[in-house]
Design a protein around this motif. Sequence first.
Motif, short mmCIF file in Angstrom:
data_model
loop_
_atom_site.label_atom_id
_atom_site.label_comp_id
_atom_site.label_asym_id
_atom_site.label_seq_id
_atom_site.Cartn_x
_atom_site.Cartn_y
_atom_site.Cartn_z
N LEU A 31 0.80 -1.32 -0.22
CA LEU A 31 0.06 0.43 0.56
C LEU A 31 0.78 1.26 0.19
O LEU A 31 1.57 1.43 1.05
CB LEU A 31 -1.14 0.58 1.24
N VAL A 32 0.59 2.09 -1.31
CA VAL A 32 1.31 3.79 -1.29
C VAL A 32 0.48 4.52 -0.99
O VAL A 32 -0.12 4.64 -0.92
CB VAL A 32 1.90 3.39 -2.18
N ALA A 33 0.49 5.35 0.23
CA ALA A 33 0.36 6.15 0.85
C ALA A 33 0.12 7.94 0.46
O ALA A 33 1.26 8.36 0.40
CB ALA A 33 0.59 6.40 2.45
N LEU A 34 -0.56 8.22 -0.24
CA LEU A 34 -0.30 9.16 -1.10
C LEU A 34 -1.01 11.12 -0.45
O LEU A 34 -2.48 10.13 -0.04
CB LEU A 34 -1.12 9.25 -2.77
N ALA A 80 -2.86 2.14 -3.71
CA ALA A 80 -2.42 3.35 -3.20
C ALA A 80 -3.87 3.90 -2.58
O ALA A 80 -4.76 3.76 -3.26
CB ALA A 80 -2.04 4.28 -4.36
N LEU A 81 -3.68 4.88 -1.55
CA LEU A 81 -4.63 5.46 -0.88
C LEU A 81 -4.52 7.11 -0.64
O LEU A 81 -3.71 7.55 -0.32
CB LEU A 81 -4.25 4.83 0.58
N HIS A 82 -5.63 7.83 -0.56
CA HIS A 82 -5.77 9.02 -0.34
C HIS A 82 -6.27 9.32 0.24
O HIS A 82 -7.97 9.53 0.06
CB HIS A 82 -5.33 9.72 -1.60
N VAL A 83 -6.21 9.95 1.47
CA VAL A 83 -7.15 10.22 2.68
C VAL A 83 -7.40 11.73 2.67
O VAL A 83 -6.38 12.79 2.79
CB VAL A 83 -6.88 9.78 4.33
#
Length: 839
Positions: A235-238, A265-268
């Motif tokens: 998982l890549v945190a963007l 990939a995850l963008h919060v």
Amino acid sequence: MAHGRLRIYLGAAPGVGKTYAMLVEGQRLRSLGADVVVGFVEPHGRRPTAAMADGLETIPRCTLVHRGAAFTEMDLDAVLARRPQVVLVDELAHSNVPGARNAKRWQDVEECLDAGIDVVTTLNVQHLESLNDVIRQITGVRQRETLPDEVARHADQIELVDLPPEVLRRRMVHGDIYPPDRIESALTHYFRVGNLTALRELALLWLADRVEEGLQRYRAEHGISAPWETRERILVALSGGAEGETLIRRAARISARTPGTELLALHVVPEDGLTGIDPVVLDAQRLLLESLGGSYHQTTGEDVVDALLQFAEAENVTQIVLGASRRGRLASFLGAGVGERTIKGSGRIDVHIVTHEEAAGSAALRLPHPSRGMGPRRYWSALAGAVVLLPLLALLLTVLRGHLGLSSDLVVFLLAVVVVALVGGLYPALFAAVAAALLADYYFTAPVHSLAVERADEVTALVVFVATAALVGTAAGAAAQRTHQAVRATSEARVLSRLAAAVMRGQDLPALLEQIRESFGLASISLLERDPEASFVPRWYVVASAGERPPERPGAADVESPVGDRLTLAARGSALSTEDRRVLAACAAELGPAHARGRIAGLSGGADVLADAERTRASLLLAAGRDLRAPLHTAEESLLRLGRRRVGEPAPEEAQLLDTARAAVHRAAQLVTDLDDLSRLHAGALDLYLRPVDLSEVLGAALDDLGPGGHSIVLRLPERLPDVIADAVLLTRALTALGADALRHSLPDRPPVFTAEVRGDRLEIRVEDGMPGRGPEPGITATRASGSRGDSLALRLSRDLAEAMDGSLETATEGAAFSVTLTLPSAAPGGSATSGLAE
């Protein structure tokens, strides 16, 4: 009543043995004492499958009449009345005949399951609804009978029935799947090796997702939150910053080292939906991620770390990739950052911290940047207002010194700080608070005109004032900033939604550009396309425009926003802010697909016109062939009878003329036949029957068709020659055409030569005409240009026939000599041809 259990035998392609496996399972359950009946089984004439059903009780089918024809379907009422423990039902995706109790067989199966009856059934992967479009792209065939994926996903057990493509094609050739009249067409179309391999991979991927769903359901039912490393998930945190591309590429390299790894990939996004992230940057990172085989996800959360870890646990992530912190030393000292908190809360999940150019590491001191929400103009206006307003208030309060005390003075200064915060945000409010405290100390505390303070209560009042002013200013500034962002976000959403709705309605590019021009108050706007052939000096063409005097090249525009590699949006008008440019870039991104759809629609229209013309040409050729065949046949017969009815011996010149006329008419008739076969082949109306064929027999038939000239052709064939997989009639037709062409272009004393040779799993048939090779030999004059031979009708027909039989045809020229190599699949792969040549 207990619900029945559903077991599905999933096949990668027809003929892999699903029905046979279902019957084997039925026999096994019957041997264990279970009450098993056959509700519906379709053996398709396969004797082993039909034999496997022996001994199993079969429920008689019901007969339905539709449009005057009788059809048989599973008798659902009889099955429910019989109430067995297990019922075998073939072809789950089958559509019932109109008039049946249910429209689909899977609905019959659901009634059986609701009645507590276990069902064992079969299904091909091409019938799954979610894969229908993919299957059509691979095979060129759209499946009319489809099954909702949810029906298959709710099965209690799914077992994959699979065969390698080579084995399945061998079963097809042996007649174990389709009747003989369908084998050749199936092998050359649906059952090509590439199609079978793709179908096999689709079945494995779909079943892998089904297994993953079962694993997630099991973990949820048993309350298991710790990740199970059944497969690596990275998982890549963007954050939306420029470092995102570096993180994605680093994670992709980690993923590439372990086969079967899944990249996410995850963008919060904050729960209030307000963010200063540029969507263009995130879109670019999403495209990069998808090009590397990853999937992009977005979620909302009040706390970034909590949302990140919750997503990681839900997706069974094994590794997290984070960027190094961009926070300074002071911020790191005051509190832990995202990376540190993620490491502490990750548990068994590995966390990779990747450095990047944006990471905090330089010792340079940076001034605070003006608030993004307020903008530089309001920021500096607030500072200027504080510089002017605070001295004026100090002067006014000095005049009223005898009427107001220190507390009243501080309240007035506090009001000024709040006003500055509302205009400029946090930093101007802090500056105003400190400046107001210093003015109050200098002018209104004893000793006056000094920064010293004699009384302790006044010191306390000043300290409390500074703290209160800072807190109130911060709150007021944050509220004003969020209000400004909310208004801004609403306006942006309105502009983008209007444009998206216009695109969905199919409005043309000029109307879309006019809408963009009005939204941003621009004077004119153009969508420009770069000429790809202009390498040194770029040339631009106006695709569409709106407004007066639209720019014709990017250099003549005040604002430019690239749309793609060859498209750009150019506009004239007032200068746009950074936020407006960001929204304009989002609008420009909508124009790229709209332009592509318009171009595709134009090409489609042109293709339809060409297709209509091609169909018209083919129909004219077929009609002309039918009309010419009878007159040519009559002319040939008339010439033959004329030659026979001559009294006495005809003169040599007359005999030669008659022979020449008969040959020309015969040649014309043959050309008409070739055109007819070629048109039928291109129209898909020429039936193929592929099977192992003895090449010697086919060559003998071709030589007989060539007449007296065929006996002069030299054959050089190995003694042990394997069969070739082909249509015997079409192969004879192709070899006859090649032989006739070689005879026409050979010298009288140099007959054509046919040779054959095995190369791996292919058989090569070579046809060489009787012409000299590297140059004219003494006494021989070449009277033709061999370069035009490759475009002859005979070669075109032979090439198309070879490709229809999964083969190929190549030509070669050496000097005046011309050769043709016909390659076809061999029924028994072997080594190269050996000795034993027969001429």
